[in-house]
Design an enzyme around this catalytic site. Sequence first.
Site, mmCIF file in Angstrom:
data_model
loop_
_atom_site.group_PDB
_atom_site.id
_atom_site.type_symbol
_atom_site.label_atom_id
_atom_site.label_comp_id
_atom_site.label_asym_id
_atom_site.label_seq_id
_atom_site.Cartn_x
_atom_site.Cartn_y
_atom_site.Cartn_z
ATOM 1 N N GLU B 95 0.809 -1.229 0.000
ATOM 2 C CA GLU B 95 0.000 0.000 0.000
ATOM 3 C C GLU B 95 0.835 1.268 0.000
ATOM 4 O OE1 GLU B 95 -1.020 -2.650 1.482
ATOM 5 O OE2 GLU B 95 -3.108 -2.866 0.863
ATOM 6 N N HIS B 164 -11.051 -4.575 10.142
ATOM 7 C CA HIS B 164 -11.549 -4.349 8.784
ATOM 8 C C HIS B 164 -12.818 -3.523 8.748
ATOM 9 C CE1 HIS B 164 -8.696 -7.560 8.087
ATOM 10 N NE2 HIS B 164 -8.803 -7.370 6.792
#
Lengths: 393, 365
Positions: B95, B164
Amino acid sequence: MQNMLTFISNVLRGGASKNGARLVGSTRSFADFSPQASFDIKKCELHRLDQGPPTQALLTREQGLKYYRTMQTMRRMELKADQLYKQKIIRGFCHLYDGQEACAVGIEAGINPSDHLITAYRAHGYTYTRGVSVKEILAELTGRRGGVAKGKGGSMHMYAKHFYGGNGIVGAQVPLGAGLALACQYKGNNEVCVTLYGDGAANQGQIFESFNMAALWKLPCIFICENNKYGMGTSVERASASTDYFKRGDFIPGLKVDGMDVLTVREATKFAADYCRSGKGPILMELETYRYHGHSMSDPGVSYRTREEIQEVRSKSDPISMLKDRMISNNMASLEEIKEIDVEIRKEIEEAAQFATSDPEPPLEELCNHIFYNEPPMEVRGTNPWSKLKSIS
Amino acid sequence: MSSLFSSLKMMTKGAMRCVLITNHLKFFETIGNFQLLQVTVRDALNQAMDEELERDERVFLLGEEVAQYDGAYKVSRGLWKKYGDKRIIDTPISEMGFAGIAVGAAMAGLRPICEFMTFNFSMQAIDQVINSAAKTCYMSAGLQAVPIVFRGPNGASAGVAAQHSQCFAAWYGHCPGLKVVSPWNSEDARGLLKSAIRDDNPVVVLENELMYGVAFEVSEQGLSKDFTIPIGKAKVERPGNHVTLVSHSRMVGHCLDAAAVLAKEGIECEVINLRTIRPLDVETIEASVVKTNHLITVEGGWPQFGVGAEICARIMEGPAFNYLDAPVIRVTGVDIPMPYAKILEDNSTPQIKDIIFSVKKTLNM
């Protein structure tokens, strides 16, 4: 004829002494200098490469004088910044580049102005080689409206065409550089991106992420590690399990370059740029160099290294002295000529410093401008609810 | 032609495969009197990206699984097949690296769409979003623009637990130099994503995974290739006189459901869909409060320093304060990491009954 010449030279000499000015220009003519010379340069240690850059470099008189002038300007500019910082006219961060001039100048000589370059915070040298004037650099350091970023950025945030700063977060510029290289590949314009980082940054995870993607996608990116032996106060041995920075790219070919010799840097950069332009993917260069100043102006730079070490590098490996000696001993320039250049540079720096100290600070109306690009004017909240400030882009 | 029209008519009723919609969309536009088309949020996002990729060759998409996998949540389905490796790029799981690469590409003049599989993973890359993207135009005094879009699902999903499920509206909404949008329905998704891609500045698009499969009616205007929704403008989804409900993303639907229930008891709620988190459209909220005198904010994220907290502060600082008959109420996610067990998860974010309860409380009923 002889009388004529004597008469003329007498007049000239007389004229000169009347003004009290020293005779400008040497008594030797241009034709007396060697137009070029070939120099042996240090061989580069290679990683995953069969062949390296050439071990001989051709230097023309013109190039030599240009490199000298650029390096000396950079040197004097950084020393002026040191002075202004101690006078508290420059504040905050100031990371000086003196000692490393051969890197910036050699790299610029090895690429085209249309190529791209990004570096970290020790950026004043690159800001200059990428086309920003000393005046605009010093004025940015002093936070004035005439600075290249109008005083909004400071030492670490200066930009120019195809120069993307100046980045304050250690290592963050490396993925950015890989992205610039991606854009070059995407546009198919045969340009490359030079992405610089230091020995300290070399341990950042995002650099390895960038290596992976650059190699995977064969991005035209020249990763360059400027190894000046110290990441702030930590020597390379204390920071890195492997100090072979040119090998840290693993699957990316690498070379280790003497970063104090502008010619070696130039040849290595040319080699690297050709490699990238041929579509082979990224390449890594480690430049062995040295900074005379501490990490920044708040670091005296002698708690983690000895004065003797600094002095030794200065006397034996100074990039500017090395070039000067090369040129003079090969009859490519005269001492007077070099001195003249020095005088001109001193004047340029003085004038720039004068501007940087006298130019006014940015107006308060500018406070909220440039938050966005190409945006209609908007309102920005000030320090209290009644303070509604204007922002234009 | 008439058989085509009747088959299209059939398609607008009931369930249909999303693929059919994308294939037949073109036909639909050319027909004179049309009905509203049902489009899922997923397809709306897909169409928006497709159209912008076609319109401007500088636009490209990168992220994990966006190309050959058709997108982790199938939002980029079909794009790689149509546009190829150059414009739809699968990245490794890096990322920080690929977000930085996207920002660098934007600095060089391309217009990347950087997808985070979920915004939870954007925390790995948040330095690139804030320090490299958001602040650069300002630091360079306008010399260096960063025309980038960061998009992906945000907030709670279903059963994905604490790591998440975080909502990042407040985190990104905090930073100058960023624009942050949070679409609710398909029209929002289309219009806001298109605006984001066309914007010359960094825009964070906070989608919602639970909304991807939900279909909404989209008007003809909403389907046009140049349909954009201005960033920074909220929308009144449902007018009302008694109380203002302000929300964003999935919670807008909850507010409308609560409003429908309350309407039966004679309470008319005005439901405002923020659409944009930053810049916040305070004027629309204020105009509503002047009318209703009661304000409730509803969000999925945590209460402290959240979107609702910001709205409260702004209302207090502005003219609408004098029109409040009661303090502003915030309905938020519970101040805990998201648990896994269904009963716990269901009770961690606002339910319709929580909104109804708060409305009645503020109206002293």
